[in-house]
Scaffold this motif. Structure first.
Motif, short mmCIF file in Angstrom:
data_model
loop_
_atom_site.label_atom_id
_atom_site.label_comp_id
_atom_site.label_asym_id
_atom_site.label_seq_id
_atom_site.Cartn_x
_atom_site.Cartn_y
_atom_site.Cartn_z
N ARG A 89 23.70 -3.92 27.55
CA ARG A 89 25.29 -3.50 28.39
C ARG A 89 25.24 -3.65 29.57
N VAL A 90 26.26 -4.56 29.25
CA VAL A 90 26.66 -4.59 30.97
C VAL A 90 27.15 -3.74 32.09
N GLU A 91 26.49 -3.30 33.08
CA GLU A 91 27.28 -2.85 34.22
C GLU A 91 27.54 -3.00 35.74
N CYS A 92 28.48 -4.16 35.89
CA CYS A 92 28.28 -5.18 37.00
C CYS A 92 29.80 -5.21 37.48
N PRO A 93 30.04 -4.29 38.84
CA PRO A 93 31.64 -3.38 39.00
C PRO A 93 31.44 -4.96 39.60
N TYR A 94 30.86 -5.39 40.41
CA TYR A 94 31.89 -6.89 41.35
C TYR A 94 31.48 -8.26 40.51
N LEU A 95 31.69 -8.02 38.81
CA LEU A 95 32.09 -8.87 38.41
C LEU A 95 33.29 -8.01 36.96
N TYR A 96 33.27 -7.20 37.49
CA TYR A 96 34.61 -6.41 36.73
C TYR A 96 34.24 -6.26 35.18
N LEU A 97 32.44 -6.01 35.10
CA LEU A 97 31.70 -5.95 34.73
C LEU A 97 31.45 -4.75 33.57
#
Length: 345
Positions: A293-301
């Motif tokens: 699971r990836v939670e990375c707002p800067y990459l829209y993920l």
């Protein structure tokens, strides 16, 4: 402290100052590059490792590469002297060497049988973790191609991955379903990240054309074979791509080939690269072909992703893992899903 041990001729070497190891599902051979300055502790010889030596590389007791030392690079200056050891999995020989296998042609054989015949002279075994599909009507080595090119070409026709098993063999597989319990979360364990979004190599329509076996008396129309098609609904403009099948196949096989091409190109068009501290998550090493699971707002993920490759690094900046990701659908024989318009993923 992560323990990296290179074993050569029954002797273990450790104490590396710099380490680079890379494994991935899009490379058939894992690679390593390790550097030590001065002499190893307990070693009288300055550089006891020779190029061409068989070796294994382990991380905290887990074997990650079984192969050979490709290069030994000693160096020195007024301040220090050292050596860098570079090597690959045993399967690297398939990448370097020409394909030679009996007559070089098969009829009514499976992908597993074809790959086994090609890899056998190199002492490399082949096993499968998934269905290898139907038997090939005919398959043949093309003049001048390497052993890996021949195997990979056949694998594309069946929409499967062929990767190193880290033990000196090959495994035929598909996108993994094992899940890493530790998520990659911006502001927590993600130290750095970047992504590439590209539409350059994606097409609206994929047409895979086959060809029948020709005879002296047959016409061009009779020789023209079946075809399989796939579409990418995320490409709004007209961008067709015709693929000539690597081997003779039926309509179902060509359909799989077209779906594979569409999915892989979709997956390669959006790739994040995430750097974390250390080489381990809560349950073990970061490994390719696992879901996370990836939670990375800067990459829209904010979704599950497939780990495509992991590069383990140790240098002056510390111990880090560079984790390359893609959408899990990129290696599945499924129609390319249409995006919701709100995310590049």
């Amino acid at each position: 402290m992560t323990d990296v041990v290179l074993s050569v001729d029954g002797q273990d070497y450790a104490g590396w100052q710099e380490i680079k190891i890379r494994r991935g599902i899009e490379q058939v051979a894992g690679t390593f590059e390790v550097t030590v300055t001065d002499r190893w502790v307990g070693q009288d010889d300055a550089w006891p490792i020779m190029h061409g030596s068989a070796c294994t590389l382990s991380v905290d007791g887990v074997t990650v590469i079984t192969g050979y030392v490709d290069e030994v690079l000693p160096f020195f200056d007024s301040a220090l002297h050292g050596v860098t050891i570079v090597g690959r999995d045993k399967t690297g020989d398939l990448v370097d060497c020409s394909a030679i296998a009996a007559s070089g042609q098969w009829r009514g054989r499976t992908l597993l049988q074809v790959a086994t015949d090609i890899a056998r002279p190199f002492g490399i075994s082949v096993r499968t973790e998934t269905s290898v599909g139907t038997k090939f009507k005919t398959a043949a080595i093309q003049e001048g191609e390497t052993a890996w090119e021949a195997i990979e070409r056949a694998a594309r026709m069946r929409g499967v991955l062929v990767v190193s098993d880290a033990q000196g063999g090959l495994v035929i597989t598909r996108a993994g379903t094992d899940r890493v319990a530790t998520a990659l979360v911006q502001g927590q364990n993600i130290k750095a990240a970047r992504a590439t979004f590209s539409m350059r190599d994606r097409y609206s329509q994929y047409v895979c054309k086959g060809q029948n076996i020709g005879f002296d008396t047959s016409t061009a129309d009779q020789n023209a074979g079946p075809k399989g098609e796939a579409t990418d609904g995320n490409i709004s403009r007209y961008r067709p791509l015709i693929i000539v099948a690597e081997d003779i196949s039926d309509e179902a096989g060509l359909k799989e080939r077209a779906l594979w091409e569409a999915a892989v190109r979709m997956g390669r068009s959006a790739r994040p690269l995430i750097t974390v501290q250390g080489w381990h998550h809560a349950d073990g090493l970061w490994l390719p072909n696992t879901l996370v699971r990836v939670e990375c707002p800067y990459l829209y993920l904010d979704r599950d992703m497939l780990i495509v490759a992991v590069a383990y690094r140790l240098d002056n900046s510390g111990t880090h893992a560079d984790i390359e990701l893609c959408r899990p659908e990129a290696f599945e024989l499924l129609p390319v899903p249409e995006g919701d318009g709100g995310s590049p993923w």
